[in-house]
Design a protein around this motif. Structure first.
Motif, mmCIF file in Angstrom:
data_model
loop_
_atom_site.group_PDB
_atom_site.id
_atom_site.type_symbol
_atom_site.label_atom_id
_atom_site.label_comp_id
_atom_site.label_asym_id
_atom_site.label_seq_id
_atom_site.Cartn_x
_atom_site.Cartn_y
_atom_site.Cartn_z
ATOM 1 N N TYR A 142 0.859 -1.185 0.000
ATOM 2 C CA TYR A 142 0.000 0.000 0.000
ATOM 3 C C TYR A 142 0.888 1.225 0.000
ATOM 4 C CZ TYR A 142 -4.903 -1.269 0.826
ATOM 5 O OH TYR A 142 -6.196 -1.682 0.688
ATOM 6 N N TRP A 143 0.815 2.035 -1.018
ATOM 7 C CA TRP A 143 1.674 3.227 -1.077
ATOM 8 C C TRP A 143 3.109 2.866 -0.731
ATOM 9 C CZ3 TRP A 143 0.608 7.098 -3.945
ATOM 10 C CH2 TRP A 143 -0.697 7.550 -4.090
ATOM 11 N N TYR A 144 3.591 1.822 -1.351
ATOM 12 C CA TYR A 144 5.017 1.460 -1.312
ATOM 13 C C TYR A 144 5.517 0.936 0.032
ATOM 14 C CZ TYR A 144 4.448 4.001 -5.581
ATOM 15 O OH TYR A 144 3.980 4.407 -6.799
ATOM 16 N N SER A 145 4.597 0.587 0.933
ATOM 17 C CA SER A 145 5.046 -0.093 2.159
ATOM 18 C C SER A 145 3.882 -0.894 2.734
ATOM 19 C CB SER A 145 5.605 0.919 3.159
ATOM 20 O OG SER A 145 4.666 1.899 3.472
ATOM 21 N N ALA A 146 4.074 -1.456 3.910
ATOM 22 C CA ALA A 146 3.014 -2.240 4.535
ATOM 23 C C ALA A 146 1.837 -1.333 4.900
ATOM 24 C CB ALA A 146 3.559 -2.923 5.783
ATOM 25 N N PRO A 147 0.619 -1.880 4.955
ATOM 26 C CA PRO A 147 -0.527 -1.070 5.384
ATOM 27 C C PRO A 147 -0.328 -0.589 6.830
ATOM 28 C CG PRO A 147 -1.241 -3.189 4.479
ATOM 29 C CD PRO A 147 0.243 -3.255 4.649
ATOM 30 N N ALA A 148 -0.980 0.525 7.160
ATOM 31 C CA ALA A 148 -0.859 1.107 8.501
ATOM 32 C C ALA A 148 -1.151 0.088 9.602
ATOM 33 C CB ALA A 148 -1.806 2.299 8.627
ATOM 34 N N LYS A 197 1.886 -1.719 10.643
ATOM 35 C CA LYS A 197 2.823 -0.820 11.336
ATOM 36 C C LYS A 197 2.325 -0.526 12.742
ATOM 37 C CE LYS A 197 6.562 1.073 11.820
ATOM 38 N NZ LYS A 197 6.770 2.472 12.067
ATOM 39 N N GLU A 239 8.033 2.460 -11.333
ATOM 40 C CA GLU A 239 8.264 2.871 -9.941
ATOM 41 C C GLU A 239 9.736 3.191 -9.702
ATOM 42 O OE1 GLU A 239 5.701 3.552 -8.576
ATOM 43 O OE2 GLU A 239 4.174 2.288 -9.478
ATOM 44 N N ILE A 273 12.099 1.867 -8.071
ATOM 45 C CA ILE A 273 12.754 1.496 -6.810
ATOM 46 C C ILE A 273 12.468 0.024 -6.541
ATOM 47 C CG2 ILE A 273 12.952 1.995 -4.341
ATOM 48 C CD1 ILE A 273 11.927 4.760 -4.865
ATOM 49 N N GLU A 307 14.337 -2.526 -1.597
ATOM 50 C CA GLU A 307 14.678 -1.234 -1.003
ATOM 51 C C GLU A 307 13.458 -0.661 -0.276
ATOM 52 O OE1 GLU A 307 16.634 1.607 -3.567
ATOM 53 O OE2 GLU A 307 16.436 3.193 -2.080
ATOM 54 N N LEU A 308 12.297 -0.719 -0.926
ATOM 55 C CA LEU A 308 11.078 -0.200 -0.289
ATOM 56 C C LEU A 308 10.802 -0.916 1.031
ATOM 57 C CD1 LEU A 308 8.748 0.092 -3.429
ATOM 58 C CD2 LEU A 308 9.848 1.965 -2.190
#
Lengths: 231, 231
Positions: free
Chosen positions: A66-72, A75, A114, A116, A120-121
């Motif tokens: 999601y938007w280049y990383s794990a969902p909120a 986190k 993208e 990247i 790396e992301l």
């Protein structure tokens, strides 16, 4: 070996990918499926969540990018349940990341749309595993699940199950044996087509032996080459 | 130029760093301070949040590094208010990241304790800015604020204010002029020590002219060197 799959998806019920992977896990005896959900106060029960992980050898973080990383949600779970000052209990456990992509993987490279790399992301997980003394497994990528055909889905299911169940750096022989065991299990539980399954198992085992012989021969030839060949 | 500072901190009231940065913003006329808080249902008001950003030229994401990335709160805000299919309205806006570190910056490098560069850990924001057509500013790092002395804090405040207010690639001259304007503003509003401030401003302006002359001379010498020197 005990594995837990920590599933973080903001709209889990809408996800065909997660439904499919859940189905794949339902077959496995030593793998727990754990969907992340906050309580009514919007938080996680820190003690309960930690206890889910304690007796596991392998912890899987599974989520869509999601938007280049794990969902909120993932986190938040990490921020709330892990302490930087209390890291010892996770040491030596394995950490696996199962990430699903809506875009083709080829976009996440130098010159791709993208530009990247996924590695790396997702590097915060590398730092996370390093800090906690966990062993990071090779990234498991589910690429555009909904565009995959039936055959690709079958292959995905097997790769995914092996990722969850087999030792980290599994070899050809372990992979074959894994198949044999699955066939045997199927034979024990099913009532129809028993004869067909038995024949498949028999042939599979026979070929396994042939393939193992072939592999040994190749290894011998290779060793000779190494000896006589260029250094 | 209008700037909004989007502050994401899970325990904002406990943060000395954020209190300090908020104080620094209170002086600035074209900078809005916006603290992220979810509503009673645990979500953000998508329309209101988007409206906060619409007329801004520069958007700042400000947060402490939590487990090697932004806190869940910022990710939730991003996941909830931005659509991948509705990106045009953010084009040409600037995106700045202000990240505060509990550890020394030197750990985030090859061979450091963390071993991964901050720019790699925060690469999802690079992809984010690229996708939305935003211009990413150089990362602004607040390193171990609580260990900094008074002089370092003063320097931080000035650098931070300039990061928020000045054009992206500001030069020495703009930096000097920024100082002069701040002194003039102080003179207009203060009632005590007016004489002292006037003297400082006078000397500062005089030195500014001297320094500008020096800079010009250096540039001339440099050009000569370029002409006669090695290619």
């Amino acid at each position: 070996m005990e594995t837990i799959v920590v599933v973080a998806h903001p709209r889990l019920e809408d996800s065909g990918t997660q439904r499919f992977l859940k189905e794949a896990v339902s077959d496995l005896n030593y793998v727990v499926w754990h969907e992340l959900r906050v309580n009514s106060a919007g938080h996680f029960d820190k003690i309960a969540e930690k206890n889910n992980l304690r007796d596991k050898d392998r912890i899987i973080f599974q989520f869509p990018l999601y938007w280049y990383s794990a969902p909120a949600l993932l986190k938040q779970w990490i921020d709330e349940i892990f302490d930087m000052t209390d890291a010892a209990w996770l040491q030596k456990k394995e950490l696996g990341i199962v990430v699903s992509l809506g875009q083709p993987l080829r976009e996440y490279r130098l010159g791709g749309r993208e530009g990247i790399a996924l590695s790396e992301l997702l590097s915060p997980f590398k730092a996370f595993a390093k800090y906690l003394g966990m062993t990071l497994m090779p990234l498991f990528i589910v690429e555009q699940f909904s565009y995959q055909n039936e055959k690709q889905h079958q292959k995905l299911m097997i790769n995914y199950q092996q990722f969850l169940e087999l030792p980290r750096a599994f070899d050809f022989d372990q992979k074959q044996r894994w198949f044999e065991n699955k066939l045997k299990q199927k034979l024990e539980t099913c009532s129809e087509n028993k004869g067909d399954l038995e024949k498949i198992l028999e042939e599979f085992t026979e070929r396994h032996d042939q393939l193992s012989d072939l592999k040994n021969e190749i290894n011998l030839i290779r060793r000779k080459d190494d000896y006589y060949g260029e250094p």
